[in-house]
Design a protein around this motif. Structure first.
Motif, mmCIF file in Angstrom:
data_model
loop_
_atom_site.group_PDB
_atom_site.id
_atom_site.type_symbol
_atom_site.label_atom_id
_atom_site.label_comp_id
_atom_site.label_asym_id
_atom_site.label_seq_id
_atom_site.Cartn_x
_atom_site.Cartn_y
_atom_site.Cartn_z
ATOM 1 N N THR A 40 1.199 -1.127 -0.012
ATOM 2 C CA THR A 40 -0.425 0.254 0.385
ATOM 3 C C THR A 40 0.742 1.214 0.147
ATOM 4 O OG1 THR A 40 -1.869 0.997 1.515
ATOM 5 C CG2 THR A 40 -0.206 -0.039 2.870
ATOM 6 N N GLU A 77 0.717 4.184 1.234
ATOM 7 C CA GLU A 77 1.046 5.485 2.722
ATOM 8 C C GLU A 77 3.269 5.604 2.928
ATOM 9 O OE1 GLU A 77 -0.858 3.212 2.880
ATOM 10 O OE2 GLU A 77 -2.483 3.790 3.506
ATOM 11 N N ARG A 85 0.778 -8.298 -1.910
ATOM 12 C CA ARG A 85 1.144 -8.844 -0.561
ATOM 13 C C ARG A 85 1.295 -10.506 -0.458
ATOM 14 N NH1 ARG A 85 -4.146 -5.108 1.593
ATOM 15 N NH2 ARG A 85 -3.396 -3.110 1.548
ATOM 16 N N GLU A 87 0.246 -12.574 1.530
ATOM 17 C CA GLU A 87 -0.794 -12.917 2.213
ATOM 18 C C GLU A 87 -0.985 -14.640 2.351
ATOM 19 O OE1 GLU A 87 -4.355 -10.996 3.182
ATOM 20 O OE2 GLU A 87 -4.219 -9.705 1.801
ATOM 21 N N ILE A 119 -9.883 -11.994 -5.357
ATOM 22 C CA ILE A 119 -10.389 -12.031 -3.538
ATOM 23 C C ILE A 119 -9.872 -11.995 -3.236
ATOM 24 C CG2 ILE A 119 -11.862 -13.171 -1.411
ATOM 25 C CD1 ILE A 119 -13.659 -13.962 -3.919
ATOM 26 N N VAL A 148 -5.758 -11.802 -3.530
ATOM 27 C CA VAL A 148 -4.850 -12.293 -4.264
ATOM 28 C C VAL A 148 -3.682 -11.857 -3.761
ATOM 29 C CG1 VAL A 148 -5.909 -12.101 -6.351
ATOM 30 C CG2 VAL A 148 -5.628 -10.225 -5.606
ATOM 31 N N ILE A 199 -2.313 -7.176 -6.358
ATOM 32 C CA ILE A 199 -3.836 -6.850 -6.446
ATOM 33 C C ILE A 199 -3.538 -5.916 -7.631
ATOM 34 C CG2 ILE A 199 -4.809 -5.111 -5.227
ATOM 35 C CD1 ILE A 199 -4.425 -5.781 -2.900
ATOM 36 N N PHE A 203 -5.302 -1.937 -7.952
ATOM 37 C CA PHE A 203 -5.827 -0.853 -6.602
ATOM 38 C C PHE A 203 -5.864 0.608 -6.389
ATOM 39 C CE2 PHE A 203 -3.600 0.031 -1.908
ATOM 40 C CZ PHE A 203 -5.213 -0.828 -1.108
ATOM 41 N N PHE A 257 -7.166 -0.394 9.827
ATOM 42 C CA PHE A 257 -6.494 -0.687 9.092
ATOM 43 C C PHE A 257 -4.776 0.181 10.433
ATOM 44 C CE2 PHE A 257 -3.340 1.687 6.227
ATOM 45 C CZ PHE A 257 -3.522 0.667 5.048
ATOM 46 N N GLN A 276 -14.949 -8.103 2.307
ATOM 47 C CA GLN A 276 -14.607 -6.546 2.232
ATOM 48 C C GLN A 276 -14.275 -6.083 0.886
ATOM 49 O OE1 GLN A 276 -12.442 -5.131 5.888
ATOM 50 N NE2 GLN A 276 -10.483 -4.694 4.066
ATOM 51 N N THR A 334 -12.582 -0.075 2.033
ATOM 52 C CA THR A 334 -12.529 0.977 3.231
ATOM 53 C C THR A 334 -11.782 2.245 3.382
ATOM 54 O OG1 THR A 334 -10.653 -0.408 3.330
ATOM 55 C CG2 THR A 334 -12.011 -1.334 4.670
ATOM 56 N N HIS A 359 -10.100 5.343 5.593
ATOM 57 C CA HIS A 359 -9.223 5.069 7.024
ATOM 58 C C HIS A 359 -9.127 6.347 6.992
ATOM 59 C CE1 HIS A 359 -8.612 1.202 6.260
ATOM 60 N NE2 HIS A 359 -7.495 1.524 4.776
ATOM 61 N N ALA A 414 -7.998 5.724 1.229
ATOM 62 C CA ALA A 414 -9.422 5.260 0.900
ATOM 63 C C ALA A 414 -9.072 3.798 0.322
ATOM 64 C CB ALA A 414 -10.574 5.821 0.919
ATOM 65 N N SER A 468 -9.935 -2.130 -4.503
ATOM 66 C CA SER A 468 -9.621 -3.764 -5.521
ATOM 67 C C SER A 468 -10.737 -4.399 -5.770
ATOM 68 C CB SER A 468 -8.355 -4.254 -4.339
ATOM 69 O OG SER A 468 -9.179 -6.046 -4.371
ATOM 70 N N ARG A 508 -11.844 -6.493 -5.824
ATOM 71 C CA ARG A 508 -12.358 -7.685 -4.768
ATOM 72 C C ARG A 508 -13.959 -7.098 -5.559
ATOM 73 N NH1 ARG A 508 -10.732 -8.464 1.180
ATOM 74 N NH2 ARG A 508 -9.486 -9.060 1.065
HETATM 75 C C1 PR8 Z 1 -4.698 0.089 2.465
HETATM 76 N N1 PR8 Z 1 -4.241 2.093 2.386
HETATM 77 O O1 PR8 Z 1 -4.947 -0.158 2.018
HETATM 78 P P1 PR8 Z 1 -6.608 -1.921 2.973
HETATM 79 N N2 PR8 Z 1 -6.808 -9.215 -2.720
HETATM 80 C C2 PR8 Z 1 -7.993 -8.227 -3.147
HETATM 81 N N3 PR8 Z 1 -8.363 -7.466 -2.671
HETATM 82 C C3 PR8 Z 1 -7.557 -6.680 -1.411
HETATM 83 C C4 PR8 Z 1 -6.628 -7.662 -0.929
HETATM 84 C C5 PR8 Z 1 -5.946 -8.204 -1.368
HETATM 85 N N4 PR8 Z 1 -4.925 -9.353 -1.081
HETATM 86 N N5 PR8 Z 1 -6.418 -6.568 0.317
HETATM 87 C C6 PR8 Z 1 -6.843 -6.067 0.292
HETATM 88 N N6 PR8 Z 1 -7.708 -5.645 -0.703
HETATM 89 C C7 PR8 Z 1 -5.399 2.014 2.898
HETATM 90 C C8 PR8 Z 1 -6.624 2.239 1.938
HETATM 91 C C9 PR8 Z 1 -4.742 2.404 0.929
HETATM 92 C C10 PR8 Z 1 -5.690 2.846 0.134
HETATM 93 C C11 PR8 Z 1 -8.790 -4.640 -0.606
HETATM 94 O O2 PR8 Z 1 -6.435 -0.213 2.700
HETATM 95 O O3 PR8 Z 1 -5.700 -2.665 2.841
HETATM 96 C C12 PR8 Z 1 -10.010 -4.823 0.057
HETATM 97 O O4 PR8 Z 1 -10.900 -4.542 -0.177
HETATM 98 O O5 PR8 Z 1 -8.263 -1.668 3.956
HETATM 99 C C13 PR8 Z 1 -9.777 -3.962 0.752
HETATM 100 O O6 PR8 Z 1 -10.853 -2.634 1.817
HETATM 101 C C14 PR8 Z 1 -9.450 -2.243 -0.130
HETATM 102 O O7 PR8 Z 1 -8.359 -2.945 -1.012
HETATM 103 C C15 PR8 Z 1 -7.838 -1.295 0.687
HETATM 104 O O8 PR8 Z 1 -7.315 -2.064 1.788
#
Ligand code: PR8
Length: 468
Positions: free
Chosen positions: A101, A103, A132, A134, A142, A144, A147, A150, A196, A216, A219, A221, A250, A253, A255
């Motif tokens: 991500t 930040e 990530r 994971e 869903i 991955v 991503i 993103f 988060f 989810q 999001t 934050h 915010a 993905s 998803r």
């Molecule tokens: C942030 N920073 O990162 P977040 N595969 C698919 N979708 C995913 C995955 C994954 N492995 N991990 C997360 N998501 C903040 C906001 C910058 C932007 C999706 O937030 O970690 C989820 O739907 O909550 C999640 O809500 C969204 O990405 C944002 O990730």
């Protein structure tokens, strides 16, 4: 559908959306039909985001030093980061992280860009690949490890009020986005232990999948001043005083694509929301030796008519049985099919079929056709929206009895209940039931309500579910 997981994997492959056979776990290929769905979905989001933020593009690599600066944040991601350690044969002086991500990639630059109150607010977003590692079970779209789309927005503000307001604005923007796609959602504030890493609080959108598990899907934050302190993001206000900014971010993905595939789909395949469909209409010419040219000419004429009205239209003139074509487009979820054969042409008719109802509708080939087709598409979208919201609402069950929670969740529901808000109590509820508290939906003002577990006065309505 009997087995959602199986159905989902199957449909991604059969409808040419993704291919998961790439030899790295959690990384898949976007296939042509899927790529188009992704493109149109992105267009919807970009249109909304561009009204709120400016688009930028940051590098994919983050120096270890920056990533490590924000203690809470890095702790949250330390097990998920992929590292680049070599350039060719040479060991790098400093490890570089593939952004999980952004930040820690963006905020050191915010610190350089922001000097005075006139530089604020900053509202940027980018659409990038993030990585990530994971550890939970990966699933295409869903969960991955790369991503691929993103969408992350990052803002900085002079005041706390403005930042709080921005969080609300993102929540409203995401609601609009999901509404366009007919995805129903539950909005909740995540519990302290599930927010988060580095955020003051997290607002999350969850949808309910056909098997009753929640996903989810986005999001927002409120980061408060945590990152501002770490990365020294300060500004000089009107009185010459140096202050820290307040920040929000915010993210969404792919998803979201999994969500609309899942909530609208059925045994026959996809039902795409029109806005994300590669074609709104597929015209299927029924060809015999005689009258072939006339039928094709009519199809072309209709295509032009609909395209002039802004619709995406495909004529399926493949040399295969019409039945096979119907089957294919039902699988691929085109909202509307039109069938024209020589007999229809003679009668000045075409047969339409909506993907949701699959009933034949006879339409006249006259001046009323375009309006009728537009109406059918609108009704189709409304129906997807309403059906999926009905499903969600039917599957949220309130209970005052903790012994019921498990059964309700096991039978495919999300459970809502009164909660005192105490962290130890929340964790005890999770322990006892074996499920996760998604978050709190609302505050309780009725002082008689009691917490489902502690029996203390309840402060919130919380929701709990089996999650993806
Ligand atoms: C942030 N920073 O990162 P977040 N595969 C698919 N979708 C995913 C995955 C994954 N492995 N991990 C997360 N998501 C903040 C906001 C910058 C932007 C999706 O937030 O970690 C989820 O739907 O909550 C999640 O809500 C969204 O990405 C944002 O990730």
């Amino acid at each position: 559908m009997e087995n959602f997981s199986e159905w989902f994997h199957d449909i991604l492959e059969k409808a040419n959306i993704t291919d998961s056979r790439y030899p790295i776990k959690g990384m898949a290929i976007w296939m042509p039909y899927g790529f188009q769905i992704r493109k149109y979905t992105l267009e919807v989001l970009k249109e909304l985001m561009d009204q709120e933020c400016d688009e930028v593009l940051f590098p994919m690599l983050i120096p270890e030093e920056e990533l490590a600066k924000e203690g809470i944040h890095v702790k949250g991601f330390e097990d998920e980061v992929y590292w680049v350690t070599q350039g060719g044969q040479k060991e790098l002086n400093e490890k570089l992280a593939l952004r999980p991500t952004s930040e820690t990639s963006m905020y050191p630059m915010y610190s350089l860009w922001i000097r005075s109150h006139i530089d604020l607010p900053i509202k940027y977003y980018q659409i990038v690949n993030t990585f990530r590692y994971e550890t939970k079970h990966t699933r295409p779209l869903i969960r991955v490890r790369e991503i691929t789309t993103f969408k992350e927005a990052h803002t900085a503000h002079a005041t706390k009020e403005e930042c709080d307001e921005q969080v609300n604005t993102f929540v409203e923007l995401y609601k609009d986005f999901f509404d366009y796609l007919g995805i129903p959602y539950l909005i909740s504030k995540r519990p302290e232990w599930d927010k988060f890493p580095g955020a003051d609080y997290t607002m999350a959108f969850d949808t309910i999948m056909p098997d009753g598990k929640t996903l989810q899907i986005g999001t927002v934050h409120n980061l408060g001043q945590t990152f501002a302190k770490t990365f020294d993001i300060t500004f000089e206000d009107k009185d010459g005083e140096h202050k820290l900014v307040y920040q929000s971010c915010a993210g969404l993905s792919d998803r979201v694509i999994a969500a609309f595939i899942a909530v609208h789909g059925d045994e026959k395949g996809l039902k795409l929301p029109a806005i994300a469909a590669p074609d709104h209409i597929t015209i299927i010419p029924i060809l015999f030796k005689e009258g072939k040219e006339e039928v094709i000419a009519k199809c072309m004429e209709l295509k032009e008519l609909f395209e002039d009205a802004g619709l995406r239209v495909n004529i399926d003139d493949r040399d295969i049985r019409p039945g096979k074509k119907f089957f294919d487009w039902e699988l691929k979820g085109t909202p509307l099919k039109l069938e024209i054969g020589p007999r229809d042409l003679k009668n000045n008719k075409t047969i339409a079929m909506r993907r949701d109802e699959l009933e034949k509708i006879e339409l006249d080939l006259d001046d009323s056709l375009l309006d009728k087709v537009l109406d059918l598409l609108e009704d189709y979208d409304d129906n997807l929206y309403e059906t999926s919201w009905d499903f969600l609402e039917e599957h949220v069950k309130f209970t005052e009895n903790i012994d019921e929670v498990k059964d309700l969740i096991e039978s495919g529901n999300v459970v809502s209940f009164n909660w005192c808000g105490d962290e130890a109590c929340g964790k005890a509820i999770e322990e006892e039931t074996g499920y996760d508290i998604l978050g709190i939906q609302e505050e309780i003002t009725d002082s008689d309500a009691k917490c489902i577990h502690s029996g203390e006065p309840a402060k919130y309505v919380a929701i709990m579910a089996k999650t993806y």
